[in-house]
Design a protein around this motif. Structure first.
Motif, PDB file in Angstrom:
ATOM      1  N   UNK A   1       0.815  -1.209   0.000  1.00  0.00           N
ATOM      2  CA  UNK A   1       0.000   0.000   0.000  1.00  0.00           C
ATOM      3  C   UNK A   1       0.852   1.264   0.000  1.00  0.00           C
ATOM      4  N   UNK A   2       2.148   1.139   0.246  1.00  0.00           N
ATOM      5  CA  UNK A   2       3.038   2.304   0.230  1.00  0.00           C
ATOM      6  C   UNK A   2       3.440   2.640  -1.199  1.00  0.00           C
ATOM      7  N   UNK A   3       3.543   3.937  -1.517  1.00  0.00           N
ATOM      8  CA  UNK A   3       4.046   4.307  -2.842  1.00  0.00           C
ATOM      9  C   UNK A   3       5.498   3.875  -3.019  1.00  0.00           C
ATOM     10  N   UNK A   4       5.890   3.646  -4.259  1.00  0.00           N
ATOM     11  CA  UNK A   4       7.253   3.219  -4.543  1.00  0.00           C
ATOM     12  C   UNK A   4       8.292   4.223  -4.093  1.00  0.00           C
ATOM     13  N   UNK A   5       7.971   5.504  -4.167  1.00  0.00           N
ATOM     14  CA  UNK A   5       8.928   6.523  -3.740  1.00  0.00           C
ATOM     15  C   UNK A   5       9.182   6.448  -2.233  1.00  0.00           C
ATOM     16  N   UNK A   6       8.150   6.115  -1.455  1.00  0.00           N
ATOM     17  CA  UNK A   6       8.327   5.985  -0.001  1.00  0.00           C
ATOM     18  C   UNK A   6       9.165   4.752   0.305  1.00  0.00           C
ATOM     19  N   UNK A   7       8.916   3.668  -0.394  1.00  0.00           N
ATOM     20  CA  UNK A   7       9.729   2.459  -0.213  1.00  0.00           C
ATOM     21  C   UNK A   7      11.174   2.769  -0.575  1.00  0.00           C
ATOM     22  N   UNK A   8      11.376   3.519  -1.658  1.00  0.00           N
ATOM     23  CA  UNK A   8      12.728   3.915  -2.052  1.00  0.00           C
ATOM     24  C   UNK A   8      13.412   4.765  -0.999  1.00  0.00           C
ATOM     25  N   UNK A   9      12.655   5.664  -0.362  1.00  0.00           N
ATOM     26  CA  UNK A   9      13.253   6.487   0.701  1.00  0.00           C
ATOM     27  C   UNK A   9      13.666   5.639   1.895  1.00  0.00           C
ATOM     28  N   UNK A  10      12.861   4.644   2.230  1.00  0.00           N
ATOM     29  CA  UNK A  10      13.220   3.751   3.329  1.00  0.00           C
ATOM     30  C   UNK A  10      14.480   2.962   2.968  1.00  0.00           C
ATOM     31  N   UNK A  11      14.566   2.513   1.728  1.00  0.00           N
ATOM     32  CA  UNK A  11      15.772   1.818   1.280  1.00  0.00           C
ATOM     33  C   UNK A  11      16.990   2.741   1.344  1.00  0.00           C
ATOM     34  N   UNK A  12      16.818   3.991   0.925  1.00  0.00           N
ATOM     35  CA  UNK A  12      17.910   4.962   0.996  1.00  0.00           C
ATOM     36  C   UNK A  12      18.329   5.209   2.445  1.00  0.00           C
ATOM     37  N   UNK A  13      17.365   5.311   3.334  1.00  0.00           N
ATOM     38  CA  UNK A  13      17.682   5.498   4.753  1.00  0.00           C
ATOM     39  C   UNK A  13      18.487   4.317   5.285  1.00  0.00           C
ATOM     40  N   UNK A  14      18.080   3.111   4.919  1.00  0.00           N
ATOM     41  CA  UNK A  14      18.836   1.925   5.337  1.00  0.00           C
ATOM     42  C   UNK A  14      20.245   1.918   4.774  1.00  0.00           C
ATOM     43  N   UNK A  15      20.373   2.296   3.512  1.00  0.00           N
ATOM     44  CA  UNK A  15      21.691   2.356   2.883  1.00  0.00           C
ATOM     45  C   UNK A  15      22.583   3.377   3.590  1.00  0.00           C
ATOM     46  N   UNK A  16      22.031   4.537   3.886  1.00  0.00           N
ATOM     47  CA  UNK A  16      22.828   5.575   4.547  1.00  0.00           C
ATOM     48  C   UNK A  16      23.215   5.180   5.972  1.00  0.00           C
ATOM     49  N   UNK A  17      22.374   4.389   6.620  1.00  0.00           N
ATOM     50  CA  UNK A  17      22.721   3.913   7.954  1.00  0.00           C
ATOM     51  C   UNK A  17      23.875   2.926   7.894  1.00  0.00           C
ATOM     52  N   UNK A  18      23.949   2.149   6.810  1.00  0.00           N
ATOM     53  CA  UNK A  18      25.009   1.150   6.674  1.00  0.00           C
ATOM     54  C   UNK A  18      26.297   1.715   6.072  1.00  0.00           C
TER      55      UNK A  18
END
Length: 129
Positions: free
Chosen positions: A25-42
């Motif tokens: 139900x989440x837009x792809x851009x929001x999923x992408x932002x969560x992925x980016x946040x995870x990447x930046x944390x790592x």
């Protein structure tokens, strides 16, 4: 610089792909932002370059609205028919959002502020009274 732009686009693409594949139900851009946040944390070394790229994009944000404005102009007949309703719905929903936000904020202040804050100082009895 190119690696940061690639990272942004890759997160957007993977987010859109996950959205379409899984039907989340989440837009792809929001999923992408969560992925980016995870990447930046790592991977912390990406932060300065990504900061420079996002700063440039933010400085030129008005350019990003040109395609949306052109697309909006192509919808002239729909805007002529429903424009007043859209403007009214936008205005009413904005006012309601502001009112609800203010009410929730006031409730949260009363609910989560310690009792001592905002009260008068306790009056001590005078000596000998």
């Amino acid at each position: 610089m190119l690696s940061a732009i690639f990272l942004l686009l890759a997160c957007q693409l993977v987010g859109e792909a996950l959205h379409r594949i899984t039907g989340l139900a989440l837009p792809g851009s929001v999923i992408g932002m969560v992925l980016l946040l995870g990447w930046l944390a790592l991977v912390r070394r990406e932060r300065p370059t990504l900061g420079a790229v996002s700063g440039w994009l933010t400085a030129h944000l008005s350019i990003m609205f040109v395609p949306a404005a052109v697309g909006l102009m192509q919808e002239g007949p729909a805007l002529a028919r429903y424009g007043l309703g859209l403007a009214l719905a936008t205005g009413v929903s904005t006012v309601l959002t502001i009112v609800v936000t203010a009410l929730v904020f006031r409730w949260a202040l009363r609910r989560f502020t310690p009792d001592e804050v905002g009260k008068r100082p306790v009056q001590l009895a005078e000596p000998g009274a």
